[in-house]
Design a protein around this motif. Structure first.
Motif, PDB file in Angstrom:
ATOM      1  N   SER A   1     -61.225 -38.660 -16.024  1.00 41.70           N
ATOM      2  CA  SER A   1     -60.879 -39.147 -17.352  1.00 41.70           C
ATOM      3  C   SER A   1     -60.299 -38.048 -18.235  1.00 41.70           C
ATOM      4  N   SER A   2     -59.346 -38.439 -19.087  1.00 45.56           N
ATOM      5  CA  SER A   2     -58.841 -37.527 -20.112  1.00 45.56           C
ATOM      6  C   SER A   2     -59.972 -37.208 -21.081  1.00 45.56           C
ATOM      7  N   MET A   3     -59.841 -36.066 -21.768  1.00 42.75           N
ATOM      8  CA  MET A   3     -60.897 -35.637 -22.667  1.00 42.75           C
ATOM      9  C   MET A   3     -60.314 -35.078 -23.948  1.00 42.75           C
ATOM     10  N   VAL A   4     -61.191 -34.805 -24.905  1.00 41.38           N
ATOM     11  CA  VAL A   4     -60.775 -34.232 -26.180  1.00 41.38           C
ATOM     12  C   VAL A   4     -61.011 -32.730 -26.164  1.00 41.38           C
TER      13      VAL A   4
ATOM     14  N   GLN B   1     -55.335 -30.216  -9.612  1.00 42.57           N
ATOM     15  CA  GLN B   1     -55.424 -31.457 -10.368  1.00 42.57           C
ATOM     16  C   GLN B   1     -55.493 -31.116 -11.845  1.00 42.57           C
ATOM     17  N   ILE B   2     -55.038 -32.011 -12.696  1.00 45.44           N
ATOM     18  CA  ILE B   2     -55.103 -31.748 -14.129  1.00 45.44           C
ATOM     19  C   ILE B   2     -55.984 -32.779 -14.826  1.00 45.44           C
ATOM     20  N   VAL B   3     -56.683 -32.295 -15.851  1.00 48.85           N
ATOM     21  CA  VAL B   3     -57.431 -33.162 -16.765  1.00 48.85           C
ATOM     22  C   VAL B   3     -56.665 -33.133 -18.088  1.00 48.85           C
ATOM     23  N   PRO B   4     -56.016 -34.230 -18.478  1.00 44.88           N
ATOM     24  CA  PRO B   4     -55.285 -34.234 -19.748  1.00 44.88           C
ATOM     25  C   PRO B   4     -56.238 -34.094 -20.920  1.00 44.88           C
ATOM     26  N   LEU B   5     -55.878 -33.252 -21.883  1.00 45.97           N
ATOM     27  CA  LEU B   5     -56.711 -33.019 -23.057  1.00 45.97           C
ATOM     28  C   LEU B   5     -56.001 -33.506 -24.312  1.00 45.97           C
ATOM     29  N   ARG B   6     -56.711 -34.319 -25.087  1.00 44.72           N
ATOM     30  CA  ARG B   6     -56.183 -34.795 -26.366  1.00 44.72           C
ATOM     31  C   ARG B   6     -56.733 -33.876 -27.451  1.00 44.72           C
TER      32      ARG B   6
ATOM     33  N   ARG C   1     -46.948 -38.499 -20.320  1.00 45.74           N
ATOM     34  CA  ARG C   1     -46.932 -39.863 -20.836  1.00 45.74           C
ATOM     35  C   ARG C   1     -48.277 -40.184 -21.480  1.00 45.74           C
ATOM     36  N   LEU C   2     -48.228 -40.790 -22.668  1.00 47.34           N
ATOM     37  CA  LEU C   2     -49.451 -41.051 -23.429  1.00 47.34           C
ATOM     38  C   LEU C   2     -50.366 -42.063 -22.741  1.00 47.34           C
ATOM     39  N   ASP C   3     -49.803 -42.920 -21.885  1.00 47.84           N
ATOM     40  CA  ASP C   3     -50.671 -43.891 -21.225  1.00 47.84           C
ATOM     41  C   ASP C   3     -51.576 -43.243 -20.178  1.00 47.84           C
ATOM     42  N   HIS C   4     -51.397 -41.931 -19.942  1.00 52.69           N
ATOM     43  CA  HIS C   4     -52.326 -41.195 -19.095  1.00 52.69           C
ATOM     44  C   HIS C   4     -53.244 -40.306 -19.922  1.00 52.69           C
ATOM     45  N   LEU C   5     -53.091 -40.377 -21.247  1.00 55.40           N
ATOM     46  CA  LEU C   5     -53.887 -39.538 -22.133  1.00 55.40           C
ATOM     47  C   LEU C   5     -54.847 -40.363 -22.977  1.00 55.40           C
ATOM     48  N   MET C   6     -54.374 -41.514 -23.476  1.00 53.41           N
ATOM     49  CA  MET C   6     -55.218 -42.391 -24.279  1.00 53.41           C
ATOM     50  C   MET C   6     -54.597 -43.774 -24.274  1.00 53.41           C
TER      51      MET C   6
ATOM     52  N   GLY D   1     -58.342 -43.876 -29.830  1.00 53.98           N
ATOM     53  CA  GLY D   1     -57.989 -44.472 -28.553  1.00 53.98           C
ATOM     54  C   GLY D   1     -59.063 -44.214 -27.514  1.00 53.98           C
ATOM     55  N   ARG D   2     -58.976 -44.907 -26.404  1.00 58.71           N
ATOM     56  CA  ARG D   2     -59.947 -44.756 -25.322  1.00 58.71           C
ATOM     57  C   ARG D   2     -59.417 -43.765 -24.287  1.00 58.71           C
ATOM     58  N   PRO D   3     -60.315 -43.018 -23.637  1.00 55.69           N
ATOM     59  CA  PRO D   3     -59.864 -42.105 -22.582  1.00 55.69           C
ATOM     60  C   PRO D   3     -59.312 -42.883 -21.398  1.00 55.69           C
ATOM     61  N   VAL D   4     -58.496 -42.222 -20.607  1.00 57.61           N
ATOM     62  CA  VAL D   4     -57.856 -42.848 -19.458  1.00 57.61           C
ATOM     63  C   VAL D   4     -58.217 -42.065 -18.203  1.00 57.61           C
ATOM     64  N   ALA D   5     -58.623 -42.762 -17.153  1.00 60.75           N
ATOM     65  CA  ALA D   5     -58.928 -42.125 -15.881  1.00 60.75           C
ATOM     66  C   ALA D   5     -57.697 -42.160 -14.989  1.00 60.75           C
ATOM     67  N   SER D   6     -57.232 -40.992 -14.552  1.00 64.14           N
ATOM     68  CA  SER D   6     -56.050 -40.891 -13.696  1.00 64.14           C
ATOM     69  C   SER D   6     -56.257 -39.773 -12.677  1.00 64.14           C
TER      70      SER D   6
END
Length: 237
Positions: free
Chosen positions: A113-116, A212-217, A181-186, A198-203
């Motif tokens: 999941s993306s995180m803050v 591997q990357i963990v997208p951070l907002r 792309r934001l749809d992989h971030l939130m 927004g809600r986190p996104v699992a990718s």
């Protein structure tokens, strides 16, 4: 935050981009000492917050580079260079991707999941605390060093490119900066319309074969960004 120091400050000013970025100071060279050498820690903090500066911004669309979130774009001012593109994007289009920090981990083989990325205190790290990726730790220095500008971020499930690397990790950092792309971030929270975060996104997003990357907002984006459109309310600018 403003650093505590006994050096004589010749001139200082708050960073106009965001209050979380503290102040900039000009001090006497003979008294600069450790504060002057702290530039590297400051740069790592900027990287962990997904903030690009100078030539790294060349060729990027202002809204995709988060410039309007850093008080760098006005939607009310008169003519300026690039205004037509900015206005067309803001009032008629969607912002589908943005610059953001990318936490690097060894490939887990699973979606994460993306995180803050929380706002830092002073020069302390701003990486998320307590994030979980099954069986994974931060990427090794060798893995981080293998990341190159322009590397594609691939969604393993679809096999499609969803972004690219814009800045490689600095020494001592396990974050890169990329366009994603934001749809992989939130994503918009259909159950809670008031949740502007927004809600986190699992990718399962990967660079090359092993990273591997963990997208951070970034937390400094605040609550003004609409997950459904990727834009801010122009009345607040």
């Amino acid at each position: 935050t403003k650093p505590e120091s006994d050096v004589e400050v010749v001139l200082e000013a708050a960073d106009p981009r965001h209050e979380a970025l503290g102040v900039r100071q000009i001090v006497k060279v003979s008294e600069a000492g450790e504060e002057a050498r702290g530039a590297t820690r400051y740069e790592v903090m900027l990287q962990e917050q997904g903030i690009l500066e100078g030539e790294a911004l060349d060729g990027l669309i202002p809204l995709e580079a988060n410039i309007e979130l850093m008080n760098g774009v006005s939607f009310h001012k008169g003519c300026y260079v690039g205004q037509e593109l900015v206005a067309r994007t803001q009032f008629k289009g969607l912002v589908r991707k943005r610059v953001c920090p990318l936490l690097l981990i060894p490939d887990t083989g699973e979606a994460v999941s993306s995180m803050v990325a929380r706002l830092p205190e002073g020069f302390e790290t701003s990486l998320p605390q307590g994030w979980e990726a099954p069986g994974a730790e931060l990427a090794s220095s060798a893995e981080a060093a293998s990341v190159q500008v322009g590397d594609e971020i691939v969604d393993v499930d679809s096999g499609r490119s969803v972004g690219k690397v814009l800045q490689v990790p600095l020494p001592g950092s396990r974050c890169a900066i990329g366009m994603l792309r934001l749809d992989h971030l939130m994503q918009a929270d259909e159950e809670d319309a008031g949740n502007a975060w927004g809600r986190p996104v699992a990718s399962h997003l990967r660079l090359g074969d092993s990273v591997q990357i963990v997208p951070l907002r970034p937390e400094w984006w605040g609550s003004q960004l609409d997950p459904s459109s990727g834009k801010v309310d122009p009345e607040g600018r």
